[in-house]
Design a protein around this motif. Structure first.
Motif, PDB file in Angstrom:
ATOM      1  N   GLU A  92       0.823  -1.204   0.000  1.00  0.00           N
ATOM      2  CA  GLU A  92       0.000   0.000   0.000  1.00  0.00           C
ATOM      3  C   GLU A  92       0.867   1.268   0.000  1.00  0.00           C
ATOM      4  O   GLU A  92       0.471   2.299  -0.559  1.00  0.00           O
ATOM      5  N   ARG A  93       2.069   1.183   0.582  1.00  0.00           N
ATOM      6  CA  ARG A  93       2.979   2.334   0.558  1.00  0.00           C
ATOM      7  C   ARG A  93       3.437   2.633  -0.858  1.00  0.00           C
ATOM      8  O   ARG A  93       3.531   3.799  -1.265  1.00  0.00           O
ATOM      9  N   THR A  94       3.709   1.588  -1.640  1.00  0.00           N
ATOM     10  CA  THR A  94       4.193   1.776  -3.007  1.00  0.00           C
ATOM     11  C   THR A  94       3.052   1.880  -4.016  1.00  0.00           C
ATOM     12  O   THR A  94       3.298   2.181  -5.182  1.00  0.00           O
ATOM     13  N   HIS A  95       1.827   1.608  -3.564  1.00  0.00           N
ATOM     14  CA  HIS A  95       0.630   1.745  -4.409  1.00  0.00           C
ATOM     15  C   HIS A  95      -0.401   2.539  -3.613  1.00  0.00           C
ATOM     16  O   HIS A  95      -1.393   1.978  -3.130  1.00  0.00           O
ATOM     17  N   PRO A  96      -0.172   3.843  -3.451  1.00  0.00           N
ATOM     18  CA  PRO A  96      -0.996   4.637  -2.527  1.00  0.00           C
ATOM     19  C   PRO A  96      -2.473   4.710  -2.894  1.00  0.00           C
ATOM     20  O   PRO A  96      -3.295   5.070  -2.050  1.00  0.00           O
ATOM     21  N   GLY A  97      -2.833   4.366  -4.099  1.00  0.00           N
ATOM     22  CA  GLY A  97      -4.241   4.420  -4.477  1.00  0.00           C
ATOM     23  C   GLY A  97      -4.987   3.116  -4.270  1.00  0.00           C
ATOM     24  O   GLY A  97      -6.164   3.002  -4.642  1.00  0.00           O
ATOM     25  N   VAL A  98      -4.305   2.123  -3.666  1.00  0.00           N
ATOM     26  CA  VAL A  98      -4.919   0.798  -3.524  1.00  0.00           C
ATOM     27  C   VAL A  98      -4.917   0.377  -2.055  1.00  0.00           C
ATOM     28  O   VAL A  98      -3.933   0.581  -1.339  1.00  0.00           O
ATOM     29  N   ARG A  99      -6.016  -0.200  -1.616  1.00  0.00           N
ATOM     30  CA  ARG A  99      -6.107  -0.819  -0.304  1.00  0.00           C
ATOM     31  C   ARG A  99      -6.486  -2.282  -0.496  1.00  0.00           C
ATOM     32  O   ARG A  99      -7.156  -2.646  -1.454  1.00  0.00           O
ATOM     33  N   VAL A 100      -6.038  -3.128   0.449  1.00  0.00           N
ATOM     34  CA  VAL A 100      -6.196  -4.571   0.314  1.00  0.00           C
ATOM     35  C   VAL A 100      -7.003  -5.122   1.481  1.00  0.00           C
ATOM     36  O   VAL A 100      -6.665  -4.888   2.644  1.00  0.00           O
ATOM     37  N   ASN A 101      -8.060  -5.812   1.145  1.00  0.00           N
ATOM     38  CA  ASN A 101      -8.932  -6.464   2.121  1.00  0.00           C
ATOM     39  C   ASN A 101      -8.751  -7.974   1.967  1.00  0.00           C
ATOM     40  O   ASN A 101      -9.100  -8.538   0.926  1.00  0.00           O
ATOM     41  N   ILE A 102      -8.167  -8.628   2.993  1.00  0.00           N
ATOM     42  CA  ILE A 102      -7.856 -10.047   2.896  1.00  0.00           C
ATOM     43  C   ILE A 102      -8.824 -10.855   3.755  1.00  0.00           C
ATOM     44  O   ILE A 102      -8.970 -10.594   4.948  1.00  0.00           O
ATOM     45  N   LEU A 103      -9.469 -11.830   3.133  1.00  0.00           N
ATOM     46  CA  LEU A 103     -10.359 -12.737   3.834  1.00  0.00           C
ATOM     47  C   LEU A 103      -9.677 -14.094   3.955  1.00  0.00           C
ATOM     48  O   LEU A 103      -9.349 -14.715   2.937  1.00  0.00           O
ATOM     49  N   PHE A 104      -9.427 -14.539   5.171  1.00  0.00           N
ATOM     50  CA  PHE A 104      -8.814 -15.840   5.408  1.00  0.00           C
ATOM     51  C   PHE A 104      -9.884 -16.904   5.574  1.00  0.00           C
ATOM     52  O   PHE A 104     -10.857 -16.707   6.300  1.00  0.00           O
ATOM     53  N   MET A 105      -9.690 -18.042   4.917  1.00  0.00           N
ATOM     54  CA  MET A 105     -10.617 -19.153   5.023  1.00  0.00           C
ATOM     55  C   MET A 105      -9.842 -20.458   5.133  1.00  0.00           C
ATOM     56  O   MET A 105      -8.741 -20.584   4.599  1.00  0.00           O
ATOM     57  N   GLU A 106     -10.439 -21.415   5.824  1.00  0.00           N
ATOM     58  CA  GLU A 106      -9.875 -22.752   5.803  1.00  0.00           C
ATOM     59  C   GLU A 106      -9.980 -23.313   4.380  1.00  0.00           C
ATOM     60  O   GLU A 106     -10.826 -22.896   3.593  1.00  0.00           O
ATOM     61  N   GLU A 107      -9.136 -24.275   4.058  1.00  0.00           N
ATOM     62  CA  GLU A 107      -8.971 -24.728   2.679  1.00  0.00           C
ATOM     63  C   GLU A 107     -10.287 -25.164   2.023  1.00  0.00           C
ATOM     64  O   GLU A 107     -10.605 -24.746   0.903  1.00  0.00           O
ATOM     65  N   ASN A 108     -11.058 -25.981   2.720  1.00  0.00           N
ATOM     66  CA  ASN A 108     -12.313 -26.452   2.133  1.00  0.00           C
ATOM     67  C   ASN A 108     -13.289 -25.300   1.910  1.00  0.00           C
ATOM     68  O   ASN A 108     -13.995 -25.246   0.900  1.00  0.00           O
ATOM     69  N   ASP A 109     -13.337 -24.369   2.872  1.00  0.00           N
ATOM     70  CA  ASP A 109     -14.246 -23.220   2.751  1.00  0.00           C
ATOM     71  C   ASP A 109     -13.824 -22.309   1.605  1.00  0.00           C
ATOM     72  O   ASP A 109     -14.664 -21.778   0.868  1.00  0.00           O
ATOM     73  N   LEU A 110     -12.514 -22.113   1.449  1.00  0.00           N
ATOM     74  CA  LEU A 110     -12.011 -21.269   0.367  1.00  0.00           C
ATOM     75  C   LEU A 110     -12.413 -21.835  -0.984  1.00  0.00           C
ATOM     76  O   LEU A 110     -12.894 -21.104  -1.859  1.00  0.00           O
TER      77      LEU A 110
END
Length: 447
Positions: free
Chosen positions: A55-73
């Motif tokens: 995000e520091r090197t791409h100031p116009g982008v934010r990242v939303n990470i959703l973690f899931m267990e393997e089967n759920d993903l």
């Protein structure tokens, strides 16, 4: 930087922090927020901790990470791409899904963005891993880490017991050792028993190959209850019941990692990617683990080939930002960033030749790095077992139906592990499930 351990993150599907942009549900003026669907393991957790640098090197982008267990993903991501929902901009995509999703037009072709950037060094990618990211000579995903499998064991426990691990063990030797090392406080070996084609199915699939079995023959006739497959399954059930962890059907990769890394198991057969975390500063067994090739029976080797990749959803409305993130998280510079900020033992393994030339990593991975490269180079996805097979894949069958076949079959095997049914009944049930999918393959081929 101290990483969150798997046990801390396993209970949550989403991490929310102010600095990394996780959990932001709405767009801010001038900001593009991309959502990443991620499998929940230590390498991906490290990636999440380093998102502020992206995000520091791409100031116009934010990242939303959703973690899931393997089967759920798998269930969530497959539903999203198949319906064109576009809920996820970037997805963790396994090597099994790559050709299927690419053929269906569900992934953005990343060949040009990756190959046209000299800093990305696409030719540095390890050959089999790059091939697993490719469909019809086009790259549809970027490898984040690659793995085969090997046997991990506690050298101090073996020394105390006066036992020696063979350099190239057979499964019978492993079973004998596990029985001697089993105690009320410690499992002789941890084996995934959690249902799921990518959980227990991965372990059992590699065992089936070396026992001389296979899911299907060249005519797509299922061979699940035939000799070979049945021998492997009986051995797997007996070994896990007699010398494995308690309640094995609740153990997948994460649970076995937690058990082994805290001293609760003498051996663990699983992915080579586990080794870096085992040797990290927050592992109770760091420096006490030995590594040998996957146990065999009838074959010379029995490792698998797998990669977790990052792909861009073809239904995403933010493909440029998503592609930029994928390039960043799979680049040589990112690997160096992990080493400097998280720890050199925890680099994403198995994707780049240059990783193994980094002096700091060569030093900390001396116990497992060379073996990882060796197993990745020796496996043969076209024919991993004794007999020829009509698909390419080691611990899975690369047809769309296998996701359901593997999940249902491993549920039947879990019932056998738990004593709710006999192993023979489980094999017969799985045979019927697999046969229906085989007949579908014949119909599609016009046979």
């Amino acid at each position: 930087m101290k990483r969150l351990g798997p046990a801390l993150v396993a209970g949550a599907l989403m991490l929310t922090t102010g600095c990394a942009g996780f959990g932001r549900l709405g767009e801010q003026p001038g900001i593009t927020t991309i959502t990443v669907a991620s499998v929940n393991n230590s390498q991906m957790q490290d990636m999440a901790s380093l998102v502020p640098e992206f995000e520091r090197t791409h100031p116009g982008v934010r990242v939303n990470i959703l973690f899931m267990e393997e089967n759920d993903l798998r269930a969530a991501a497959t539903k999203d791409v198949a319906t064109g929902g576009g809920q996820y901009d970037v997805m963790t995509v396994g090597s099994y899904e790559v050709p299927i999703w690419a053929r269906n037009g569900w992934l953005v072709d990343l060949t040009d963005p990756l190959s046209s950037d000299p800093a990305y060094q696409v030719n540095d990618l390890i050959g089999p891993i790059r091939q697993a990211a490719t469909y019809e000579d086009r790259m549809y995903v970027a490898p984040f880490y690659g793995e085969s499998s090997f046997l991990m064991y506690r050298t101090d426990v073996f020394d105390e017991a006066g036992l020696e691990m063979p350099e190239n063990p057979t499964w019978q030797q492993v079973a004998d050792l596990a029985g001697q090392l089993k105690s009320p406080e410690r499992a002789g070996i941890c084996m995934r028993g959690k249902p799921g084609w990518g959980e227990a199915g991965a372990i059992l699939g590699s065992m089936v190959n070396t026992f001389g079995g296979q899911w299907y023959d060249m005519n797509w006739d299922a061979k699940v209850n035939a000799p070979g497959f049945a021998d492997a399954t009986n051995f797997y059930v007996d070994l896990t019941r007699n010398a494995g962890e308690p309640d094995p059907v609740s153990y997948g990769f994460t649970e076995c990692y937690n058990l082994f890394s805290t001293g609760g198991a003498a051996m663990w057969y699983d992915a080579t990617s586990a080794a870096g975390a085992l040797e990290s500063d927050d592992s109770e067994v760091a420096g006490k683990v030995g590594y040998v090739p996957a146990p065999v029976v009838e074959t010379d080797q029995a490792g698998w080939l797998w990669s977790w990749n990052l792909g861009v959803n073809a239904a995403s409305t933010k493909q440029q930002a998503a592609t930029d993130f994928v390039k960043w998280a799979t680049s040589p510079d990112y690997i160096e960033l992990v080493g400097n900020e998280v720890g050199w033992s925890e680099l994403p393994p198995g994707t780049r030749n240059s990783t193994y030339r980094i002096p700091e990593y060569a030093e900390v991975s001396s116990a497992f790095g060379p073996l990882t490269v060796q197993t990745l180079s020796e496996v043969d996805p076209a024919q991993p077992g004794v007999a020829p097979q009509p698909w390419v894949g080691i611990q899975y069958v690369s047809i769309p139906e296998f996701q359901d076949v593997g999940n249902q079959a491993t549920q039947a095997f879990a019932d056998a592990l738990a004593g709710r049914t006999s192993t023979r009944q489980a094999l017969d049930e799985a045979q019927a499930i697999a046969q229906r999918a085989g007949e579908q393959q014949r119909r599609e081929a016009g046979q």
